[in-house]
Design a protein around this motif. Structure first.
Motif, PDB file in Angstrom:
ATOM      1  N   SER A   1      -9.270  -3.434  -1.845  1.00 19.71           N
ATOM      2  CA  SER A   1      -9.661  -2.031  -1.652  1.00 19.71           C
ATOM      3  C   SER A   1      -8.739  -1.055  -2.368  1.00 19.71           C
ATOM      4  O   SER A   1      -8.962   0.154  -2.325  1.00 19.71           O
ATOM      5  CB  SER A   1      -9.665  -1.702  -0.158  1.00 19.71           C
ATOM      6  N   GLY A   2      -7.722  -1.577  -3.050  1.00 20.72           N
ATOM      7  CA  GLY A   2      -6.766  -0.704  -3.730  1.00 20.72           C
ATOM      8  C   GLY A   2      -7.118  -0.472  -5.183  1.00 20.72           C
ATOM      9  O   GLY A   2      -8.132  -0.951  -5.690  1.00 20.72           O
ATOM     10  N   THR A   3      -6.259   0.269  -5.854  1.00 17.55           N
ATOM     11  CA  THR A   3      -6.493   0.602  -7.268  1.00 17.55           C
ATOM     12  C   THR A   3      -5.543  -0.140  -8.201  1.00 17.55           C
ATOM     13  O   THR A   3      -5.636   0.015  -9.414  1.00 17.55           O
ATOM     14  CB  THR A   3      -6.334   2.110  -7.486  1.00 17.55           C
TER      15      THR A   3
ATOM     16  N   GLN B   1      -3.889  -2.798 -10.592  1.00 18.00           N
ATOM     17  CA  GLN B   1      -4.375  -3.830 -11.502  1.00 18.00           C
ATOM     18  C   GLN B   1      -3.616  -5.124 -11.224  1.00 18.00           C
ATOM     19  O   GLN B   1      -2.380  -5.147 -11.258  1.00 18.00           O
ATOM     20  CB  GLN B   1      -4.167  -3.400 -12.948  1.00 18.00           C
TER      21      GLN B   1
ATOM     22  N   GLN C   1       2.260   1.984  -3.490  1.00 18.75           N
ATOM     23  CA  GLN C   1       1.239   2.425  -4.449  1.00 18.75           C
ATOM     24  C   GLN C   1       1.512   1.933  -5.876  1.00 18.75           C
ATOM     25  O   GLN C   1       1.654   2.735  -6.803  1.00 18.75           O
ATOM     26  CB  GLN C   1       1.133   3.954  -4.438  1.00 18.75           C
TER      27      GLN C   1
ATOM     28  N   GLU D   1       0.834  -1.212   0.000  1.00 16.75           N
ATOM     29  CA  GLU D   1       0.000   0.000   0.000  1.00 16.75           C
ATOM     30  C   GLU D   1       0.863   1.254   0.000  1.00 16.75           C
ATOM     31  O   GLU D   1       0.557   2.237  -0.688  1.00 16.75           O
ATOM     32  CB  GLU D   1      -0.925  -0.013   1.208  1.00 16.75           C
TER      33      GLU D   1
ATOM     34  N   ASP E   1       0.912   0.430  -9.620  1.00 20.66           N
ATOM     35  CA  ASP E   1      -0.131   0.470 -10.643  1.00 20.66           C
ATOM     36  C   ASP E   1      -0.505  -0.934 -11.092  1.00 20.66           C
ATOM     37  O   ASP E   1      -1.660  -1.191 -11.450  1.00 20.66           O
ATOM     38  CB  ASP E   1       0.349   1.272 -11.857  1.00 20.66           C
TER      39      ASP E   1
END
Length: 303
Positions: free
Chosen positions: A109-111, A113, A83, A80, A85
């Protein structure tokens, strides 16, 4: 782009595509190319393997599986903080790397992929390279890399066709208990001019009885314990295999065609070095045709 790789094979693919500078974290098992060793590590094994025997490791894995416990711990706090991608992982083998379900649950809950790859063949590995190249914005590099790897494969295939005899080859992916070869390894043996025994191309590696090994009378034996270095493979093979009933009567033993290889660096990883694995197999199976083809210091003959 910020990439977390949760598999040594995908780490090697990213670097082979010239995108290693985008890696922000890898696993505790990622050690190639050497520059990735300085990256943050987001996994750790829940097993004490360094001093354990093959039998002890197998028993510990089975015990955790019975209790539905993972073999790996994922450092989600660090992921986390980094961060990413893209997170590269797999669903091929829960013993080889963090299971896909564990990764998906951890990053729900993260963004980031999450991309999963499950190659079971040489074509599947090449397909994974192309898919990673497309996902990371480098499709042309991936195509060029696969073209080069495929050309090397065909070079081995063409030369192996000159062999007048195809010996029976037993690749042992674990030694206590004994596991035969799975996924791409039987395919590599066939391309290299051997007859694969104890396993089926594209299928999972399966436990086999020692009676099965004796019955197939291998003319070449290659000890390639999954995840073991060359030194550890030699130590395990010399300690375990000669104690098996009928060992010294096997054709491979009588002919001096027993080898230990660096399974961790080559055969266990679905990445670009799978073709190095093929060239190494070819040299071990047909040394007269393929002398000097395999990577150096990757195999030792067990006399």
């Amino acid at each position: 782009m910020r990439i977390v790789s949760l598999l040594p094979g995908t780490t090697e693919i990213v670097c082979a595509l010239g995108l290693g500078n985008h890696l922000v974290a890898v696993t505790h098992e990622c050690d190639y190319p050497p520059e990735v060793r300085g990256l943050p590590v987001v996994t750790r094994s829940m097993l004490e393997q360094d001093e354990s025997s093959s039998a002890e490791i197998d028993a510990a894995i089975r015990e955790r599986a019975r209790n539905e416990l993972s073999i790996y711990q994922l450092d989600m706090g660090l992921i986390e903080a980094l961060q990413p991608d893209v997170i590269l992982t797999q669903a091929l083998c829960d013993v080889c790397a963090v299971p896909l379900r564990q990764v998906e649950a951890a990053v729900a809950s993260g963004t980031a992929q999450v991309l999963s790859f499950e190659p079971t063949s040489l074509a599947g590995i090449f397909g994974s390279i192309k898919a990673i190249g497309r996902a990371l914005g480098a499709p042309e590099r991936a195509e060029a890399l696969v073209d080069d790897l495929a050309a090397r494969v065909e070079r081995v295939r063409a030369r192996a066709a000159q062999a007048t005899y195809r010996p029976r080859v037993a690749c042992l992916e674990w030694l206590d208990p004994v596991f035969g070869p799975g996924h791409w390894t039987p395919e590599l043996v066939a391309i290299a001019g051997g007859q694969p025994v104890l396993g089926v191309a594209g299928e999972r590696s399966q436990r086999v009885s020692w009676t099965d090994v004796i019955a197939c009378a291998p003319e070449v034996i290659i000890a390639m314990p999954c995840g073991f270095s060359l030194e550890r493979a030699v130590a395990e093979a010399t300690a375990i295999l000669p104690q098996r009933a009928g060992w010294y009567a096997l054709p491979a033993v009588r002919a001096g065609n027993v080898f230990a290889v660096d399974g961790n660096a080559y055969f266990s990883r679905p990445g670009p070095r799978v073709v190095d694995s093929l060239e190494l197999l070819a040299e071990l199976i047909h040394p007269n045709l393929f002398a000097g083809w395999g990577p150096q210091h990757a195999a030792i003959a067990l006399r």
